[in-house]
Design an enzyme around this catalytic site. Structure first.
Site, PDB file in Angstrom:
ATOM      1  N   ASP A 170       0.860  -1.186   0.000  1.00 25.47           N
ATOM      2  CA  ASP A 170       0.000   0.000   0.000  1.00 25.47           C
ATOM      3  C   ASP A 170       0.889   1.227   0.000  1.00 25.47           C
ATOM      4  O   ASP A 170       2.008   1.199   0.534  1.00 25.47           O
ATOM      5  CB  ASP A 170      -0.901   0.009   1.235  1.00 25.47           C
ATOM      6  CG  ASP A 170      -1.907  -1.132   1.235  1.00 25.47           C
ATOM      7  OD1 ASP A 170      -2.399  -1.488   0.150  1.00 25.47           O
ATOM      8  OD2 ASP A 170      -2.205  -1.642   2.320  1.00 25.47           O
TER       9      ASP A 170
ATOM     10  N   ASP B 147      -7.232  -1.024  -4.205  1.00 24.23           N
ATOM     11  CA  ASP B 147      -8.256  -0.635  -3.228  1.00 24.23           C
ATOM     12  C   ASP B 147      -9.126   0.496  -3.779  1.00 24.23           C
ATOM     13  O   ASP B 147     -10.343   0.513  -3.576  1.00 24.23           O
ATOM     14  CB  ASP B 147      -7.616  -0.182  -1.914  1.00 24.23           C
ATOM     15  CG  ASP B 147      -6.812  -1.284  -1.247  1.00 24.23           C
ATOM     16  OD1 ASP B 147      -7.132  -2.471  -1.440  1.00 24.23           O
ATOM     17  OD2 ASP B 147      -5.848  -0.932  -0.538  1.00 24.23           O
TER      18      ASP B 147
END
Length: 169
Positions: free
Chosen positions: A125, A143
Site C-alpha cells: 500500500d 483498493d
C-alpha cells in the site's frame, strides 16, 4: 443476431480491458513504490502537505491490516467466492454500462491485491490521505478501483431501479 453477438463481444472486450488496465496500473505502482521506498520509510513524499502522502506499507493482513492466524486461507477462499459471485452477477445483470464498469473495476482491484498476496505474501500500500492528523488506512490503486467500483455499482443499481419505477408508472 449478429448485432447482439457484436454488442456482447464489445462488452466483454471492454470488460477485459478495464480489468487488465487496473491490474497493470496497480502492479506498476506497487513495483515503483517497492523500488523507491525501503522499510521503514524514512522520506515519504508529501504531495499535498500532510493531507496526501506517498509512502510504503506492507500489509500482511486483509482490509485495513486486520490479521490473525489462518487469515490467508480465509482470504483466498473469500477471494474465489467473491470473484465467482461477481462473474455470476455480471452475466445475470441487465446490460448497464455503469454496472459493467463497476464489475470490471472491482474484479481488477481484487485480482491486483490477490496477486500480491499469493506471490509475495503481503500487499503493498502507498497512498495515505487525511485531514488534521486523522488518516484513512494506507491503500493502493487496487483498493481505489474496488471502492470506485462499489460506488458505481450502487449508483447504477439506484438509476436502474429509478428507471424501472418510472416505466411502471
Amino acid at each position: 443476431m449478429i448485432h447482439k453477438t457484436l454488442k456482447l463481444s464489445t462488452r466483454r472486450v471492454r470488460f477485459a480491458l478495464i480489468v487488465i488496465c487496473v491490474v497493470l496500473l496497480d502492479q506498476w505502482t506497487k513495483v515503483l513504490t517497492r523500488s523507491h521506498f525501503s522499510i521503514p520509510v524514512r522520506n515519504p513524499i508529501h504531495l499535498l502537505g500532510d493531507n496526501l502522502i506517498i509512502t510504503r506499507v506492507e500489509n500482511h493482513g486483509v482490509a485495513f491490516g486486520i490479521h490473525f492466524p489462518g487469515i490467508h486461507i480465509i482470504s483466498y477462499l473469500g477471494f474465489i467466492v467473491i470473484i465467482l459471485y461477481l462473474f455470476y452477477q455480471y452475466r445475470r445483470e441487465a446490460y448497464s454500462l455503469l454496472n459493467d464498469i463497476a464489475f470490471s473495476l472491482i474484479i481488477g482491484g481484487a485480482l491486483g491485491n490477490f496477486y500480491d498476496r499469493l506471490f509475495r505474501g503481503t500487499v503493498t500500500d502507498m497512498i495515505q490521505m487525511g485531514i488534521s492528523g486523522y488518516y484513512w488506512p494506507v491503500y493502493n490503486i487496487a483498493d481505489s478501483a474496488i471502492t470506485i467500483g462499489v460506488l458505481l455499482f450502487i449508483l447504477g443499481t439506484f438509476l436502474q431501479n429509478r428507471q424501472i419505477k418510472h416505466a411502471d408508472g
